[in-house]
Design a protein around this motif. Structure first.
Motif, PDB file in Angstrom:
ATOM      1  N   ASP A 197     -17.275  -1.508   5.574  1.00 17.60           N
ATOM      2  CA  ASP A 197     -18.248  -2.474   6.074  1.00 17.60           C
ATOM      3  C   ASP A 197     -17.634  -3.671   6.784  1.00 17.60           C
ATOM      4  O   ASP A 197     -18.358  -4.506   7.320  1.00 17.60           O
ATOM      5  N   GLN A 198     -16.304  -3.803   6.763  1.00 15.44           N
ATOM      6  CA  GLN A 198     -15.684  -4.983   7.361  1.00 15.44           C
ATOM      7  C   GLN A 198     -14.241  -4.682   7.756  1.00 15.44           C
ATOM      8  O   GLN A 198     -13.717  -3.605   7.482  1.00 15.44           O
ATOM      9  N   TRP A 199     -13.603  -5.671   8.415  1.00 17.81           N
ATOM     10  CA  TRP A 199     -12.236  -5.506   8.891  1.00 17.81           C
ATOM     11  C   TRP A 199     -11.231  -5.964   7.840  1.00 17.81           C
ATOM     12  O   TRP A 199     -11.453  -6.945   7.141  1.00 17.81           O
ATOM     13  N   TYR A 200     -10.132  -5.209   7.754  1.00 18.12           N
ATOM     14  CA  TYR A 200      -9.055  -5.493   6.807  1.00 18.12           C
ATOM     15  C   TYR A 200      -7.714  -5.477   7.537  1.00 18.12           C
ATOM     16  O   TYR A 200      -7.570  -4.859   8.596  1.00 18.12           O
ATOM     17  N   ILE A 201      -6.720  -6.152   6.931  1.00 19.19           N
ATOM     18  CA  ILE A 201      -5.325  -5.970   7.315  1.00 19.19           C
ATOM     19  C   ILE A 201      -4.794  -4.887   6.393  1.00 19.19           C
ATOM     20  O   ILE A 201      -4.872  -5.026   5.166  1.00 19.19           O
ATOM     21  N   THR A 202      -4.259  -3.795   6.944  1.00 21.19           N
ATOM     22  CA  THR A 202      -4.089  -2.577   6.159  1.00 21.19           C
ATOM     23  C   THR A 202      -2.732  -1.902   6.320  1.00 21.19           C
ATOM     24  O   THR A 202      -1.952  -2.218   7.219  1.00 21.19           O
ATOM     25  N   ALA A 203      -2.524  -0.931   5.437  1.00 16.83           N
ATOM     26  CA  ALA A 203      -1.439   0.044   5.575  1.00 16.83           C
ATOM     27  C   ALA A 203      -1.959   1.371   5.034  1.00 16.83           C
ATOM     28  O   ALA A 203      -2.516   1.419   3.930  1.00 16.83           O
ATOM     29  N   TYR A 204      -1.828   2.428   5.825  1.00 18.83           N
ATOM     30  CA  TYR A 204      -2.241   3.781   5.447  1.00 18.83           C
ATOM     31  C   TYR A 204      -1.019   4.696   5.537  1.00 18.83           C
ATOM     32  O   TYR A 204      -0.426   4.816   6.598  1.00 18.83           O
ATOM     33  N   GLU A 205      -0.685   5.340   4.435  1.00 22.53           N
ATOM     34  CA  GLU A 205       0.493   6.201   4.406  1.00 22.53           C
ATOM     35  C   GLU A 205       0.089   7.640   4.077  1.00 22.53           C
ATOM     36  O   GLU A 205      -0.660   7.869   3.126  1.00 22.53           O
ATOM     37  N   PRO A 206       0.570   8.625   4.835  1.00 18.46           N
ATOM     38  CA  PRO A 206       0.210  10.021   4.549  1.00 18.46           C
ATOM     39  C   PRO A 206       0.762  10.489   3.208  1.00 18.46           C
ATOM     40  O   PRO A 206       1.845  10.073   2.789  1.00 18.46           O
ATOM     41  N   ILE A 207       0.001  11.346   2.543  1.00 16.37           N
ATOM     42  CA  ILE A 207       0.444  11.983   1.298  1.00 16.37           C
ATOM     43  C   ILE A 207       0.615  13.476   1.566  1.00 16.37           C
ATOM     44  O   ILE A 207      -0.306  14.127   2.072  1.00 16.37           O
ATOM     45  N   PHE A 208       1.777  14.001   1.231  1.00 17.32           N
ATOM     46  CA  PHE A 208       2.083  15.418   1.441  1.00 17.32           C
ATOM     47  C   PHE A 208       2.235  16.118   0.090  1.00 17.32           C
ATOM     48  O   PHE A 208       2.649  15.501  -0.898  1.00 17.32           O
ATOM     49  N   ASP A 209       1.912  17.418   0.077  1.00 17.25           N
ATOM     50  CA  ASP A 209       2.137  18.194  -1.145  1.00 17.25           C
ATOM     51  C   ASP A 209       3.583  18.697  -1.165  1.00 17.25           C
ATOM     52  O   ASP A 209       4.397  18.338  -0.306  1.00 17.25           O
ATOM     53  N   SER A 210       3.897  19.535  -2.144  1.00 15.82           N
ATOM     54  CA  SER A 210       5.277  20.004  -2.324  1.00 15.82           C
ATOM     55  C   SER A 210       5.767  20.863  -1.166  1.00 15.82           C
ATOM     56  O   SER A 210       6.970  21.042  -0.978  1.00 15.82           O
ATOM     57  N   THR A 211       4.833  21.395  -0.371  1.00 12.39           N
ATOM     58  CA  THR A 211       5.220  22.214   0.788  1.00 12.39           C
ATOM     59  C   THR A 211       5.059  21.451   2.106  1.00 12.39           C
ATOM     60  O   THR A 211       5.035  22.041   3.178  1.00 12.39           O
ATOM     61  N   GLN A 212       4.921  20.129   1.992  1.00 13.43           N
ATOM     62  CA  GLN A 212       4.823  19.233   3.154  1.00 13.43           C
ATOM     63  C   GLN A 212       3.551  19.408   3.971  1.00 13.43           C
ATOM     64  O   GLN A 212       3.523  19.123   5.170  1.00 13.43           O
ATOM     65  N   ASN A 213       2.496  19.870   3.311  1.00 12.25           N
ATOM     66  CA  ASN A 213       1.178  19.885   3.941  1.00 12.25           C
ATOM     67  C   ASN A 213       0.522  18.523   3.725  1.00 12.25           C
ATOM     68  O   ASN A 213       0.557  17.967   2.613  1.00 12.25           O
ATOM     69  N   LEU A 214      -0.090  17.992   4.774  1.00  7.93           N
ATOM     70  CA  LEU A 214      -0.793  16.715   4.671  1.00  7.93           C
ATOM     71  C   LEU A 214      -2.085  16.919   3.881  1.00  7.93           C
ATOM     72  O   LEU A 214      -2.987  17.620   4.332  1.00  7.93           O
ATOM     73  N   ILE A 215      -2.178  16.303   2.708  1.00  7.72           N
ATOM     74  CA  ILE A 215      -3.355  16.502   1.859  1.00  7.72           C
ATOM     75  C   ILE A 215      -4.171  15.236   1.646  1.00  7.72           C
ATOM     76  O   ILE A 215      -5.295  15.297   1.143  1.00  7.72           O
ATOM     77  N   GLY A 216      -3.614  14.094   2.011  1.00  8.46           N
ATOM     78  CA  GLY A 216      -4.358  12.858   1.786  1.00  8.46           C
ATOM     79  C   GLY A 216      -3.657  11.642   2.342  1.00  8.46           C
ATOM     80  O   GLY A 216      -2.688  11.733   3.089  1.00  8.46           O
ATOM     81  N   VAL A 217      -4.166  10.485   1.934  1.00  4.27           N
ATOM     82  CA  VAL A 217      -3.632   9.199   2.412  1.00  4.27           C
ATOM     83  C   VAL A 217      -3.679   8.182   1.270  1.00  4.27           C
ATOM     84  O   VAL A 217      -4.627   8.160   0.482  1.00  4.27           O
ATOM     85  N   LEU A 218      -2.637   7.379   1.213  1.00  5.56           N
ATOM     86  CA  LEU A 218      -2.597   6.239   0.294  1.00  5.56           C
ATOM     87  C   LEU A 218      -2.820   4.976   1.109  1.00  5.56           C
ATOM     88  O   LEU A 218      -2.115   4.732   2.087  1.00  5.56           O
ATOM     89  N   TYR A 219      -3.792   4.172   0.706  1.00  5.97           N
ATOM     90  CA  TYR A 219      -4.168   2.961   1.453  1.00  5.97           C
ATOM     91  C   TYR A 219      -4.089   1.727   0.573  1.00  5.97           C
ATOM     92  O   TYR A 219      -4.446   1.763  -0.615  1.00  5.97           O
ATOM     93  N   VAL A 220      -3.653   0.616   1.163  1.00  5.90           N
ATOM     94  CA  VAL A 220      -3.805  -0.714   0.570  1.00  5.90           C
ATOM     95  C   VAL A 220      -4.236  -1.665   1.665  1.00  5.90           C
ATOM     96  O   VAL A 220      -3.933  -1.459   2.855  1.00  5.90           O
ATOM     97  N   GLY A 221      -4.978  -2.716   1.312  1.00  2.73           N
ATOM     98  CA  GLY A 221      -5.426  -3.642   2.338  1.00  2.73           C
ATOM     99  C   GLY A 221      -5.998  -4.929   1.766  1.00  2.73           C
ATOM    100  O   GLY A 221      -6.371  -4.991   0.591  1.00  2.73           O
ATOM    101  N   ILE A 222      -6.062  -5.946   2.621  1.00  3.76           N
ATOM    102  CA  ILE A 222      -6.635  -7.235   2.275  1.00  3.76           C
ATOM    103  C   ILE A 222      -7.717  -7.560   3.310  1.00  3.76           C
ATOM    104  O   ILE A 222      -7.478  -7.445   4.512  1.00  3.76           O
ATOM    105  N   ALA A 223      -8.886  -7.960   2.833  1.00  3.99           N
ATOM    106  CA  ALA A 223      -9.996  -8.265   3.741  1.00  3.99           C
ATOM    107  C   ALA A 223      -9.599  -9.351   4.735  1.00  3.99           C
ATOM    108  O   ALA A 223      -9.009 -10.364   4.360  1.00  3.99           O
ATOM    109  N   GLN A 224      -9.914  -9.156   6.006  1.00  3.79           N
ATOM    110  CA  GLN A 224      -9.551 -10.107   7.052  1.00  3.79           C
ATOM    111  C   GLN A 224     -10.193 -11.459   6.825  1.00  3.79           C
ATOM    112  O   GLN A 224      -9.622 -12.503   7.158  1.00  3.79           O
ATOM    113  N   GLU A 225     -11.383 -11.478   6.245  1.00  6.16           N
ATOM    114  CA  GLU A 225     -12.078 -12.744   6.030  1.00  6.16           C
ATOM    115  C   GLU A 225     -11.259 -13.695   5.176  1.00  6.16           C
ATOM    116  O   GLU A 225     -11.383 -14.899   5.265  1.00  6.16           O
TER     117      GLU A 225
END
Length: 225
Positions: A197-225
């Motif tokens: 619903d709003q803008w954040y300052i963020t970091a999104y990092e890919p998550i891979f399984d044991s065979t290096q398939n992209l299965i998800g993302v790890l995110y952290v962020g702080i609301a821009q407001e």
């Protein structure tokens, strides 16, 4: 008398002309000073904003390091249990559709649906307790790389966790979503991004399984407001 008035009138005319020129010169100088001051003010505001954003981004980057270490220490994200059905909500258009995805866990802890902020969510709340801000675990939805929030402490306007919302691979205007584009290249996205619903300052990092398939993302962020 008339002969005496001529020099006086000439003198008055010269003084009037000089007075107007003086006013014009003063006005020009004043305008230049005001423009110069405004230019300095704008540059200072821009510098302050840039410095603040850099400091916040650095804080977010450090938070990502903590989140990554916790995820790794718990055994990473792995396939677990039966498939789960989700009602996926596009975070931009709010359109919904049902998807069925493999069950996932962090180590021995299954990633269960938890919409309530009154009930703790494993991992994401632990990260928040240590570094503040917000944390999310995404699961890959499709070949294009759309990412579904399966565990998060990002809060929607209704006060519930934004579980079930997703970042589409393409924005409503058809352009590639910059976060997903970077993730699909196997790289970490860092910077300003729209979150639910709003803008954040963020970091999104890919998550891979044991065979290096992209299965998800790890995110952290702080609301821009």
């Amino acid at each position: 008398i008339l002969m005496g008035l001529v020099p006086l009138c000439l003198f008055c005319f010269i003084m009037f002309f000089m007075d107007n020129r003086l006013k014009e010169m003063v006005g020009q100088k004043t305008s230049l000073m005001v423009e110069s001051d405004l230019d300095h003010i704008v540059k200072n505001v821009h510098a302050t904003c840039s410095t603040t954003q850099a400091l916040i981004q650095n804080e977010v980057n450090n938070a990502l390091n903590v989140a990554r270490n916790i995820l790794s220490s718990q055994g990473g994200m792995v396939a677990e249990g039966p498939t789960r059905e989700w009602t996926a909500v596009n975070q931009y258009t709010k359109k919904k559709h049902v998807v069925t995805l493999p069950g996932l866990a962090i180590g021995e802890h299954p990633m269960v649906k938890n919409m309530s902020m009154d009930s703790p969510s494993y991992f994401v709340d632990k990260v928040k307790s240590l570094v503040g801000g917000t944390c999310t675990v995404f699961q890959r939805m499709d070949q294009d790389g759309s990412m579904l929030r399966i565990s998060t402490n990002v809060v929607k306007k209704d006060g519930n966790r934004a579980v079930g919302t997703y970042i589409p691979a393409r924005n409503p205007d058809g352009s590639a979503n910059p976060v997903i584009a970077e993730i699909m290249m196997g790289r970490t996205f860092r910077g300003r991004a729209f979150v639910v619903d709003q803008w954040y300052i963020t970091a999104y990092e890919p998550i891979f399984d044991s065979t290096q398939n992209l299965i998800g993302v790890l995110y952290v962020g702080i609301a821009q407001e």
